[in-house]
Design an enzyme around this catalytic site. Structure first.
Site, mmCIF file in Angstrom:
data_model
loop_
_atom_site.group_PDB
_atom_site.id
_atom_site.type_symbol
_atom_site.label_atom_id
_atom_site.label_comp_id
_atom_site.label_asym_id
_atom_site.label_seq_id
_atom_site.Cartn_x
_atom_site.Cartn_y
_atom_site.Cartn_z
ATOM 1 C CG ASP A 63 -1.998 1.008 1.192
ATOM 2 O OD1 ASP A 63 -2.017 1.832 0.262
ATOM 3 O OD2 ASP A 63 -2.850 0.983 2.092
ATOM 4 C CG HIS A 84 -8.659 0.631 -4.154
ATOM 5 N ND1 HIS A 84 -9.569 1.444 -3.529
ATOM 6 C CD2 HIS A 84 -7.428 1.021 -3.699
ATOM 7 C CE1 HIS A 84 -8.924 2.277 -2.716
ATOM 8 N NE2 HIS A 84 -7.631 2.047 -2.802
HETATM 9 C C1 HEM Z 1 -3.938 2.584 -4.254
HETATM 10 C C2 HEM Z 1 -5.254 0.048 -0.343
HETATM 11 C C3 HEM Z 1 -8.562 3.439 0.763
HETATM 12 C C4 HEM Z 1 -6.772 6.208 -2.776
HETATM 13 C C5 HEM Z 1 -4.051 1.583 -3.312
HETATM 14 C C6 HEM Z 1 -3.311 0.340 -3.367
HETATM 15 C C7 HEM Z 1 -3.679 -0.355 -2.266
HETATM 16 C C8 HEM Z 1 -4.651 0.423 -1.527
HETATM 17 C C9 HEM Z 1 -3.178 -1.731 -1.839
HETATM 18 C C10 HEM Z 1 -2.332 -0.071 -4.468
HETATM 19 C C11 HEM Z 1 -0.923 0.361 -4.256
HETATM 20 C C12 HEM Z 1 -0.701 1.845 -4.166
HETATM 21 O O1 HEM Z 1 -0.500 2.535 -5.165
HETATM 22 O O2 HEM Z 1 -0.766 2.338 -3.040
HETATM 23 C C13 HEM Z 1 -6.269 0.755 0.302
HETATM 24 C C14 HEM Z 1 -6.986 0.282 1.465
HETATM 25 C C15 HEM Z 1 -7.914 1.238 1.758
HETATM 26 C C16 HEM Z 1 -7.780 2.301 0.789
HETATM 27 C C17 HEM Z 1 -6.712 -1.031 2.198
HETATM 28 C C18 HEM Z 1 -8.946 1.256 2.866
HETATM 29 C C19 HEM Z 1 -9.671 0.225 3.157
HETATM 30 C C20 HEM Z 1 -8.376 4.468 -0.115
HETATM 31 C C21 HEM Z 1 -9.146 5.694 -0.129
HETATM 32 C C22 HEM Z 1 -8.635 6.472 -1.124
HETATM 33 C C23 HEM Z 1 -7.555 5.730 -1.745
HETATM 34 C C24 HEM Z 1 -10.290 6.007 0.846
HETATM 35 C C25 HEM Z 1 -9.021 7.856 -1.583
HETATM 36 C C26 HEM Z 1 -10.013 8.554 -1.119
HETATM 37 C C27 HEM Z 1 -5.840 5.459 -3.458
HETATM 38 C C28 HEM Z 1 -5.053 5.983 -4.575
HETATM 39 C C29 HEM Z 1 -4.256 4.923 -5.020
HETATM 40 C C30 HEM Z 1 -4.562 3.801 -4.142
HETATM 41 C C31 HEM Z 1 -5.063 7.407 -5.121
HETATM 42 C C32 HEM Z 1 -3.240 4.967 -6.176
HETATM 43 C C33 HEM Z 1 -3.935 4.808 -7.503
HETATM 44 C C34 HEM Z 1 -2.927 4.815 -8.641
HETATM 45 O O3 HEM Z 1 -2.343 3.775 -8.937
HETATM 46 O O4 HEM Z 1 -2.715 5.894 -9.213
HETATM 47 N N1 HEM Z 1 -4.861 1.608 -2.192
HETATM 48 N N2 HEM Z 1 -6.758 1.972 -0.065
HETATM 49 N N3 HEM Z 1 -7.442 4.527 -1.115
HETATM 50 N N4 HEM Z 1 -5.509 4.164 -3.232
HETATM 51 FE FE1 HEM Z 1 -6.183 3.039 -1.714
#
Ligand code: HEM
Length: 343
Positions: free
Chosen positions: A152, A221
């Site tokens: 993450d 996601h």
């Molecule tokens: C990407 C987990 C909530 C925004 C990711 C990734 C994971 C992850 C594993 C892929 C790796 C990375 O680029 O970080 C989670 C979990 C969440 C959560 C476990 C809560 C249960 C959120 C929320 C937002 C968010 C609430 C925004 C309001 C993003 C963004 C990316 C991302 C902007 C990158 C997208 C890209 O590749 O450009 N998240 N996330 N996440 N997440 Fe989350």
């Protein structure tokens, strides 16, 4: 390579590198507690130095941020242009709740004891003046994975891109160097998640689990959170999510924190996740994760904390009396009174 001189107000440690430990402290300001909060905010840089200086490898930092309702109670003068309460989102399946919070302290270090010490000191100063709404002690899990097992934070902006994505600049000059912050505490149903085959989990997230390679999955996601402006440029936020939990109580969670130059970007991501897009009815991460808090704050620059504006009453007393009276209905003054004695 030419190095440009640093200009503009000094930000708080919003851009500090990811650490292995964090405490997220959210509180509301009690009636009459405003002055203690102002005193603490002014002293915060000194407190950080006291706790952090003796442990330079600990990289202790604390970002303090203020919610919309509290801003006008704490500070006179202008307020950050886009500061407003977190807007609740009610999707067909899942809800992004809006929960109380006047103050956020985002404390980070490579050692939990440093975070703990600074949080204890902050609370010692604020006890009797605030009510704690939520406190989460987060940690980095294995190789920077969330408790769902995925790496993450990979696509976080870096360097200049991070500065551009996160810090307010000339568009709201009074608050340059500040940053909007949205936090949400998510609780996972790990039994249900772990019952899903890894391939299905990877489709939900949009990355492979072991090797962290991005997949072409329009409803994932990652895809729902890839948002662009009218020129097709990606709009980014800076995340520093932390796993937290209590195996004894069966509690497993992710504390989401996103910094951005305008809250609009994070809000668009949240709308995609909760209300859906043409590609997805909702973000399937939410079928396994429930948002139990949701609050929006503004983290002013370090210079702002160094030289706080007057409190609101003092600022109002100093405000010049207007020379012209605005037109008001039914013969009343601009303030709705008759302008005669107490009437
Ligand atoms: C990407 C987990 C909530 C925004 C990711 C990734 C994971 C992850 C594993 C892929 C790796 C990375 O680029 O970080 C989670 C979990 C969440 C959560 C476990 C809560 C249960 C959120 C929320 C937002 C968010 C609430 C925004 C309001 C993003 C963004 C990316 C991302 C902007 C990158 C997208 C890209 O590749 O450009 N998240 N996330 N996440 N997440 Fe989350």
């Amino acid at each position: 390579m030419t190095v440009e001189p640093a200009t503009g107000p000094e930000p708080q440690s919003v851009l500090s590198p990811l650490t292995t430990a964090a405490i997220f402290l959210v509180a509301t300001v009690d009636e009459g507690g405003e002055q203690s909060v102002r005193d603490l905010l002014a002293d915060l840089p000194g407190l950080q130095r006291s706790y952090g200086f003796g442990a330079p490898d600990g990289r202790l930092s604390c970002v303090a941020a203020v919610g919309s309702d509290a801003w006008g109670r704490l500070f006179g003068g202008p307020r950050p242009a886009e500061l407003h309460p977190f807007e609740e989102l009610a999707g067909r399946r899942h809800r992004a709740v809006s929960t109380p919070g006047d103050l956020l302290f985002h404390i980070r270090a490579t050692r939990q004891d440093l975070c703990f010490g600074l949080a204890a000191e902050i609370m010692d100063r604020l006890r009797g003046s605030v009510t704690v709404a939520d406190e989460v002690q987060g940690f980095k899990y294995l190789d920077v994975r969330d408790l769902m097992g995925f790496v993450d934070g990979t696509e976080n902006p870096q360097g200049r891109a991070a500065v551009d994505a996160v810090l307010v600049a000339g568009e709201d000059a009074d608050f340059a160097g500040g940053s909007y912050v949205i936090v949400q505490k998510y609780l996972h149903d790990l039994d249900a998640w772990n019952a899903l085959p890894v391939e299905a989990q990877e489709k939900v997230i949009g990355r492979t689990k072991l090797t962290n390679v991005e997949l072409d999955e329009p409803a994932s996601h990652v895809s729902l959170n890839t948002v662009t402006d009218e020129d097709g440029e990606e709009r980014q936020i800076l995340r520093d999510n932390m796993p937290f939990g209590s195996p004894g109580r069966g509690e497993f969670g992710t504390y989401f924190i996103g910094y951005s130059r305008t809250p609009e970007v994070t809000e668009e991501m949240l709308r995609n996740m909760f209300l859906g897009t043409p590609d997805a009815t909702h973000d399937r991460i939410l079928d396994f994760s429930t948002a139990v808090t949701g609050t929006l704050f503004f983290a002013p620059s370090a210079d702002f904390l160094d030289d706080l504006p007057e409190p609101p009453a003092a600022a109002a007393a100093e405000r010049p009396v207007p020379h012209t009276r605005t037109e008001s209905p039914e013969g009343t003054g601009a303030d709705g009174t008759l302008g005669i004695g107490d009437l």
